[in-house]
Design a protein around this motif. Structure first.
Motif, PDB file in Angstrom:
ATOM      1  N   GLU A 152     -15.011  -4.916  -1.562  1.00 34.69           N
ATOM      2  CA  GLU A 152     -13.990  -3.894  -1.779  1.00 34.69           C
ATOM      3  C   GLU A 152     -14.627  -2.596  -2.254  1.00 34.69           C
ATOM      4  OE1 GLU A 152     -10.027  -2.988  -4.537  1.00 34.69           O
ATOM      5  OE2 GLU A 152     -10.985  -4.961  -4.585  1.00 34.69           O
ATOM      6  N   SER A 156     -14.463   0.640   0.152  1.00 34.82           N
ATOM      7  CA  SER A 156     -13.671   1.753  -0.384  1.00 34.82           C
ATOM      8  C   SER A 156     -14.495   3.026  -0.417  1.00 34.82           C
ATOM      9  CB  SER A 156     -13.163   1.416  -1.791  1.00 34.82           C
ATOM     10  OG  SER A 156     -12.284   0.316  -1.763  1.00 34.82           O
ATOM     11  N   VAL A 202     -11.383  -7.894   0.984  1.00 30.58           N
ATOM     12  CA  VAL A 202     -11.115  -6.457   0.884  1.00 30.58           C
ATOM     13  C   VAL A 202      -9.608  -6.256   1.046  1.00 30.58           C
ATOM     14  CG1 VAL A 202     -11.547  -4.198   1.891  1.00 30.58           C
ATOM     15  CG2 VAL A 202     -13.352  -5.935   1.910  1.00 30.58           C
ATOM     16  N   VAL A 206      -7.278  -0.234   1.538  1.00 23.10           N
ATOM     17  CA  VAL A 206      -8.411   0.703   1.545  1.00 23.10           C
ATOM     18  C   VAL A 206      -8.532   1.402   2.888  1.00 23.10           C
ATOM     19  CG1 VAL A 206      -9.651  -0.710  -0.146  1.00 23.10           C
ATOM     20  CG2 VAL A 206     -10.190  -0.951   2.282  1.00 23.10           C
TER      21      VAL A 206
END
Length: 389
Positions: A152, A156, A202, A206
């Motif tokens: 993540e 991101s 994830v 995002v």
């Protein structure tokens, strides 16, 4: 503008030891036909083109043939996945013809390939598989801080760079190619775990802010909702089944259409199926009966459940099913008290062995089995006495 989205070719992979190169070539033939039929502007391959970082020579030739044929008709854009080696897959990317674009560089992930057919302009950003430990050293924020050590965190950070670049481009449609396990996706047994190096999943949020996310990694075609956004995120899925857990998948390629405005249009185009995958479970008499006639030409996984191992089981099954890939004997367990029998030093070894047979077969040991146990025990005793002399 029409674009084809595919992923997870896993060139070089086998299915329970069965070579899949022939069927992978057949998919390439099919993809070439789709490009010609639909006059697509690009083919996107979102990672795991190869199954191994160092593929076999025959496997490399399959990809060489695919890229040669496709690039004569359209633009091919590739990003590496967790099975690929980004360095090896990306070697020579700057030397290739303009119609073959391999986006394998983390520092350059905010430099898109721009497709323009005169009516629509599309910026395609490629996120190679981002290993958290290595990618975070590159994806620093404006203050020079590294993102969190997780998928993540690095994705991101990558998406912030993408959206910053996209903001400078005006009226352009946008696609992000990414290889990741996005929350909301449904995995199968044949994807490699991404958790090495950090948290594997994830959140789909995002990816908000782009028109389409061409995902790779999960082998089942599926949509992943992006909360609070008009973004369409989808896994194309693998073109072939690589485990029996994928036997119900609809293997396909995504046909994406983007107009100057409005939501993307998505159509699934079925991929050729070399053989059906089927699981058969039951006693040998059922497996060999006419009830299974419809599966004689399938790739099959067979579990024989007879209480005892049937004589000549393997020979009989393989004579009937020429494409059996997995064959096991798993007797159906009857009612048990739950715990295994307690063994004490005072118990006779033959009694312990007989109790074990009863526990695993859910029925008392037969006279023949008791005789075999006694013979084995007597042989061990005789050998021990001989050794002591």
């Amino acid at each position: 503008m029409k674009i084809l989205h595919t992923s997870d070719w896993h060139l070089g992979r086998t299915l329970h030891g069965t070579d899949m190169h022939e069927h992978q070539r057949a998919f390439v033939d099919h993809l070439v036909e789709l490009v010609q039929e639909h006059e697509v502007a690009a083919v996107l391959i979102s990672g795991d083109v190869y199954d191994r970082a160092i593929p076999a020579v025959e496997t490399v030739r399959v990809l060489e043939d695919a890229l040669g044929r496709l690039s004569r008709l359209t633009t091919v854009i590739i990003t590496p996945g967790n099975h690929d080696s980004a360095v090896r897959l990306g070697f020579g990317a700057e030397l290739m013809r303009d119609s073959v674009r391999i986006l394998a560089s983390v520092p350059d992930l905010d430099r898109p390939v721009v497709l323009d057919d005169g009516a629509v302009q599309v910026a395609v950003y490629g996120l190679p598989y981002l290993d958290p430990e290595t990618a975070r050293a590159v994806l620093l924020d404006e203050a020079g801080e590294r993102p969190a050590r997780s998928h993540e965190g690095v994705i991101s950070a990558a998406m912030r760079r993408v959206t910053d670049d996209l903001a400078t481009r005006g009226a352009v449609r946008s696609i992000v190619m990414a290889h990741a396990f996005v929350v909301g996706g449904e995995p199968s047994d044949s994807e490699r775990d991404l958790s090495v190096g950090g948290v594997q999943s994830v959140p789909s949020g995002v990816f908000g802010g782009v028109d389409y996310v061409a995902l790779g990694h999960l082998h089942g075609p599926q949509v992943v909702p992006v909360p609070g956004s008009a973004t369409v995120a989808r896994y194309s899925g693998s073109p072939l089944a690589y485990s029996f857990s994928e036997r119900s998948h609809r293997k396909s390629t995504v046909l994406l259409e983007l107009a100057p405005d409005g939501p993307p249009s998505v159509t699934l185009l079925d991929a050729p199926v070399p053989r059906r995958l089927t699981e058969i479970r039951g006693e040998l008499s059922h497996v060999l009966s006419s009830q299974t006639d419809a599966h004689l030409d399938d790739w099959v996984k067979i579990t024989v459940t007879d209480p005892t191992y049937p004589p000549d089981m393997h020979a009989l099954v393989r004579a009937r099913f020429p494409h059996v890939l997995h064959l096991t004997h798993e007797p159906i367990a009857g009612e048990r008290s739950g715990a295994a029998p307690v063994v004490t030093e005072a118990m006779q070894p033959t009694r312990v062995a007989a109790d074990f047979v009863e526990f695993v077969t859910s029925s008392p040991a037969s006279e023949v089995e008791l005789e075999v146990i006694q013979q084995a025990y007597d042989a061990v005793r005789a050998a021990a006495v001989k050794a002591d002399r």
